[in-house]
Design an enzyme around this catalytic site. Structure first.
Site, PDB file in Angstrom:
ATOM      1  N   HIS A 117      14.506  -3.572  36.711  1.00  0.00           N
ATOM      2  CA  HIS A 117      13.813  -4.453  37.107  1.00  0.00           C
ATOM      3  C   HIS A 117      13.027  -5.353  36.067  1.00  0.00           C
ATOM      4  O   HIS A 117      12.475  -6.244  36.277  1.00  0.00           O
ATOM      5  CB  HIS A 117      12.603  -3.785  38.113  1.00  0.00           C
ATOM      6  CG  HIS A 117      12.019  -4.561  39.052  1.00  0.00           C
ATOM      7  ND1 HIS A 117      12.630  -5.911  39.368  1.00  0.00           N
ATOM      8  CD2 HIS A 117      11.030  -4.361  40.067  1.00  0.00           C
ATOM      9  CE1 HIS A 117      12.043  -6.520  40.329  1.00  0.00           C
ATOM     10  NE2 HIS A 117      11.057  -5.272  40.713  1.00  0.00           N
ATOM     11  N   ASP A 121      15.294  -9.536  38.916  1.00  0.00           N
ATOM     12  CA  ASP A 121      14.193  -9.613  40.177  1.00  0.00           C
ATOM     13  C   ASP A 121      14.749  -9.157  41.431  1.00  0.00           C
ATOM     14  O   ASP A 121      15.895  -9.196  41.405  1.00  0.00           O
ATOM     15  CB  ASP A 121      13.501 -10.946  40.336  1.00  0.00           C
ATOM     16  CG  ASP A 121      12.996 -11.468  39.119  1.00  0.00           C
ATOM     17  OD1 ASP A 121      12.171 -10.916  38.328  1.00  0.00           O
ATOM     18  OD2 ASP A 121      12.806 -12.826  38.700  1.00  0.00           O
TER      19      ASP A 121
END
Length: 430
Positions: A401, A405
């Site tokens: 992450h 995104d």
């Protein structure tokens, strides 16, 4: 004249390993090109053959740690081969005959004449496997026979055509328990305190490959911000397409059309549409990759390996299927090369072949993401306001992450779903 057997160089990153197994004994006469040992490193498992013929002398034991360049054996070339020694025959790789895998035909053991005072049922202690009843036993009857020690071959069955049933074996055990093995009848029940601890567990040093896998996975979980996004895909169109063209595909290419080539192509297309997934982090820099080398996880008895299918954007379905098959066979045979494992921008892991329903795969660091495939099951789903039965598969995309995104991950996964549910998209790259 003696020839030294040394551990060969296997790449700049490999400096040591474990000599996992000797395939010859000390003092054996070995032939040129005969397999002599198996070496495990933190990257691959490899085998070594004798370069000359002669009597071999071993200098290290199995499971010893060895260094690159270390002498592990010597071969005396001046020794003459024993008269009865011949080169080992190649292993038979043909499938066993059907008769070899089937259960042996049942045989009937003659019953002893019963004495006038003997009970109608004669219980006996279980005999070797050659003594089996005329009719195959049911699973329940086999289990009871093993537990009681009763030999079904010496019983008169009450079932159809004289078949021995579970109740026949229990009745025999109750009728004459004294006829059973004294050791089984009188031996005290073992407790945890009375059992030799050495028989309760086995301790073995972790192999270099397994240790490296463990280190790799821990590093991925510690250095990455791991997140997993799920979706499901209707496999109907691909299943129909495979059935429709499988025979022609095999006839043309000599290999079966599987699901992995579709998913490899779908991942390649998704990487082109969402380039953020085709990147990696190095220090404080983001490196975007413009090639499509996809790793395909292969399970072996030594551990998980991920050979890389190169340039998937330029390869056909048949070429991808052939590469996957070749790498899987090489990995399971311990013949995978370091060059086969290096690089890769993305990994596909198919836990569905083992029956996995859903999982959260761990990324193959420093790659940013991994796609987990799962078991195909028929489920009730709603299609155009109607409940229908469709072959469905859960998809799991685990990703870093820090780099990717949520919107990019969902877009990437949806692109794969659309490509699989409408395979024509892969043909036209849309």
């Amino acid at each position: 004249m003696s020839t030294q057997v040394k551990i060969p160089a296997m790449g700049e990153s490999i400096s040591s390993g474990i000599l996992a197994a000797w395939h010859v004994a000390d003092g054996d006469y070995v032939h040129k090109d005969q397999l002599i040992y198996e070496l495990e490193t933190d990257k691959i498992t490899s085998e070594a053959n004798a370069t000359v013929a002669g009597i071999i002398t071993l200098h290290v034991a199995a499971d010893d740690a060895v260094e690159i360049g270390q002498i592990v054996a010597t071969i005396d070339e001046s020794a003459r081969a024993p008269a009865d020694t011949s080169p080992p025959a190649p292993a038979d790789t043909s499938p066993p005959a059907a008769a070899a895998t089937a259960d042996p035909p049942p045989t009937t053991a003659p019953l002893e004449p019963a004495a006038s005072a003997a009970p109608a049922i004669q219980p006996t202690v279980a005999q070797p496997a050659s003594s089996v009843p005329t009719h195959p036993l049911s699973p329940a009857a086999r289990k009871v026979a093993a537990e009681t020690g009763i030999d079904p071959a010496h019983l008169t069955g009450s079932g159809k055509d004289g078949r021995v049933s579970k109740s026949d074996i229990l009745a025999a055990a109750d009728a004459a328990p004294a006829a059973l093995e004294p050791s089984r009848m009188t031996a005290p029940k073992q407790t945890a305190d009375s059992v030799d601890p050495a028989t309760r567990e086995t301790r073995k040093k972790m192999s270099p490959l397994r240790a490296k896998i463990a280190e790799h996975l821990v590093r991925a979980t510690q250095e990455c911000a791991l997140l997993t996004t799920f979706n499901e895909v209707d496999m109907s169109q691909i299943i129909h397409l495979r059935k429709q063209h499988q025979d022609a595909f095999v006839a043309r290419h000599g290999i079966k059309l599987g699901f992995m080539s579709f998913f490899t192509k779908a991942v390649t297309q998704a990487l082109q549409i969402v380039p953020a997934v085709n990147a990696r982090i190095e220090g404080d820099e983001i490196i975007t990759q413009h090639f499509y080398d996809i790793g395909v996880a292969v399970g072996t008895d030594k551990g998980l390996m991920v050979p890389i299918i190169r340039n998937c954007d330029q390869k056909s379905f048949a070429e991808i299927e052939q590469d996957i098959l070749d790498y899987a066979q090489a990995a399971r045979a311990g013949k995978i090369q370091m060059s086969d494992l290096n690089g890769g921008v993305f990994t596909i892991s198919n836990g569905g072949i083992y029956g996995s329903m859903l999982s959260t795969p761990i990324i193959n660091y420093p790659q940013p993401a991994i796609l987990g495939l799962h078991n195909i099951t028929e489920r009730a789903v709603v299609v155009e306001c109607e409940i229908v039965i469709r072959p469905m598969m859960y998809l799991a995309l685990s990703y870093d992450h820090r780099l990717i995104d949520g919107q990019q991950a969902v877009t990437f996964l949806n692109q794969i779903k659309r490509a699989i549910e409408a395979p024509s998209r892969l043909l036209f790259n849309i």
